[in-house]
Design a protein around this motif. Structure first.
Motif, mmCIF file in Angstrom:
data_model
loop_
_atom_site.group_PDB
_atom_site.id
_atom_site.type_symbol
_atom_site.label_atom_id
_atom_site.label_comp_id
_atom_site.label_asym_id
_atom_site.label_seq_id
_atom_site.Cartn_x
_atom_site.Cartn_y
_atom_site.Cartn_z
ATOM 1 N N ILE A 3 -24.015 35.948 97.333
ATOM 2 C CA ILE A 3 -24.916 36.958 96.780
ATOM 3 C C ILE A 3 -24.528 38.385 97.185
ATOM 4 O O ILE A 3 -24.661 39.313 96.385
ATOM 5 N N TYR A 4 -24.020 38.575 98.389
ATOM 6 C CA TYR A 4 -23.606 39.927 98.771
ATOM 7 C C TYR A 4 -22.374 40.366 97.976
ATOM 8 O O TYR A 4 -22.225 41.542 97.652
ATOM 9 N N ASP A 5 -21.500 39.430 97.635
ATOM 10 C CA ASP A 5 -20.378 39.748 96.743
ATOM 11 C C ASP A 5 -20.894 40.147 95.367
ATOM 12 O O ASP A 5 -20.380 41.075 94.739
ATOM 13 N N VAL A 6 -21.904 39.425 94.886
ATOM 14 C CA VAL A 6 -22.499 39.744 93.582
ATOM 15 C C VAL A 6 -23.084 41.154 93.604
ATOM 16 O O VAL A 6 -22.876 41.937 92.680
ATOM 17 N N ILE A 7 -23.792 41.492 94.660
ATOM 18 C CA ILE A 7 -24.377 42.840 94.776
ATOM 19 C C ILE A 7 -23.276 43.888 94.788
ATOM 20 O O ILE A 7 -23.388 44.927 94.129
ATOM 21 N N ILE A 10 -22.033 44.290 91.271
ATOM 22 C CA ILE A 10 -23.005 45.030 90.461
ATOM 23 C C ILE A 10 -22.871 46.527 90.721
ATOM 24 O O ILE A 10 -22.881 47.321 89.784
ATOM 25 N N THR A 11 -22.734 46.910 91.980
ATOM 26 C CA THR A 11 -22.655 48.336 92.293
ATOM 27 C C THR A 11 -21.316 48.946 91.895
ATOM 28 O O THR A 11 -21.237 50.132 91.603
ATOM 29 N N GLN A 12 -20.262 48.138 91.865
ATOM 30 C CA GLN A 12 -18.949 48.641 91.458
ATOM 31 C C GLN A 12 -18.807 48.735 89.945
ATOM 32 O O GLN A 12 -18.137 49.633 89.436
ATOM 33 N N ARG A 13 -19.387 47.791 89.203
ATOM 34 C CA ARG A 13 -19.277 47.759 87.740
ATOM 35 C C ARG A 13 -20.645 47.484 87.132
ATOM 36 O O ARG A 13 -20.872 46.447 86.520
ATOM 37 N N PRO A 14 -21.573 48.402 87.287
ATOM 38 C CA PRO A 14 -22.955 48.157 86.860
ATOM 39 C C PRO A 14 -23.107 47.872 85.368
ATOM 40 O O PRO A 14 -23.982 47.098 84.981
ATOM 41 N N ASP A 85 -28.726 58.729 93.054
ATOM 42 C CA ASP A 85 -27.978 57.580 92.540
ATOM 43 C C ASP A 85 -28.640 56.327 93.104
ATOM 44 O O ASP A 85 -28.347 55.900 94.218
ATOM 45 N N LEU A 86 -29.544 55.754 92.331
ATOM 46 C CA LEU A 86 -30.340 54.623 92.816
ATOM 47 C C LEU A 86 -29.483 53.404 93.129
ATOM 48 O O LEU A 86 -29.769 52.674 94.075
ATOM 49 N N LEU A 87 -28.432 53.195 92.365
ATOM 50 C CA LEU A 87 -27.555 52.052 92.620
ATOM 51 C C LEU A 87 -26.843 52.210 93.963
ATOM 52 O O LEU A 87 -26.737 51.260 94.740
ATOM 53 N N PHE A 88 -26.391 53.423 94.261
ATOM 54 C CA PHE A 88 -25.764 53.686 95.552
ATOM 55 C C PHE A 88 -26.774 53.491 96.684
ATOM 56 O O PHE A 88 -26.476 52.852 97.698
ATOM 57 N N GLU A 89 -27.962 54.038 96.513
ATOM 58 C CA GLU A 89 -28.994 53.912 97.546
ATOM 59 C C GLU A 89 -29.390 52.447 97.749
ATOM 60 O O GLU A 89 -29.587 52.008 98.876
ATOM 61 N N PHE A 90 -29.487 51.696 96.650
ATOM 62 C CA PHE A 90 -29.766 50.268 96.736
ATOM 63 C C PHE A 90 -28.699 49.577 97.569
ATOM 64 O O PHE A 90 -28.999 48.791 98.472
ATOM 65 N N SER A 91 -27.445 49.882 97.292
ATOM 66 C CA SER A 91 -26.328 49.291 98.031
ATOM 67 C C SER A 91 -26.425 49.598 99.524
ATOM 68 O O SER A 91 -26.223 48.717 100.366
ATOM 69 N N GLU A 92 -26.743 50.837 99.841
ATOM 70 C CA GLU A 92 -26.884 51.235 101.246
ATOM 71 C C GLU A 92 -28.046 50.500 101.923
ATOM 72 O O GLU A 92 -27.921 50.038 103.057
ATOM 73 N N LEU A 93 -29.157 50.373 101.218
ATOM 74 C CA LEU A 93 -30.312 49.658 101.767
ATOM 75 C C LEU A 93 -29.995 48.176 101.969
ATOM 76 O O LEU A 93 -30.402 47.582 102.968
ATOM 77 N N VAL A 94 -29.263 47.591 101.036
ATOM 78 C CA VAL A 94 -28.881 46.184 101.167
ATOM 79 C C VAL A 94 -28.014 45.984 102.410
ATOM 80 O O VAL A 94 -28.201 45.006 103.150
ATOM 81 N N GLU A 95 -27.094 46.891 102.668
ATOM 82 C CA GLU A 95 -26.252 46.772 103.870
ATOM 83 C C GLU A 95 -27.098 46.868 105.132
ATOM 84 O O GLU A 95 -26.865 46.124 106.088
#
Length: 103
Positions: A3-7, A10-14, A85-95
């Protein structure tokens, strides 16, 4: 892949995952991913805290006291606003989630 690979994908090729500016499609996609794992009794192995949209939402509530009654996508959009950039912020929060707490 997990799932972390999937995330990460998603953030690399939304655009390949139906990305939208409010993260709603990402929220739905990840709910579906987790539901498919559960339905097929698949347990993924990876470093860090187990991810599910529900666990991530609960973490946002606990960590930041954000209302997550409408899910993580709505919470992130509401708290950070449309001008980031919500996708970037989402990625940071996930980490941060991945590296937090007990697992």
């Amino acid at each position: 892949m997990h799932i972390y690979d999937v995330i990460d994908r998603i953030t690399q090729r939304p655009e390949m995952y139906g990305a939208d500016k409010g993260l709603k499609n990402e929220d739905l996609y990840l709910h579906g991913y987790v539901a498919a794992l559960d339905a097929n009794a698949v347990t993924e192995r990876y470093r860090g805290r187990p991810f599910s949209p529900r666990a991530f939402s609960e973490w946002l509530f606990t960590e930041f006291d954000w209302s997550v009654s409408q899910g993580f996508a709505a919470a992130i959009h509401e708290k950070l606003g449309p001008d980031v950039d919500l996708l970037f912020e989402f990625s940071e929060l996930v980490e941060r989630f991945r590296d937090s707490g007990s697992f």
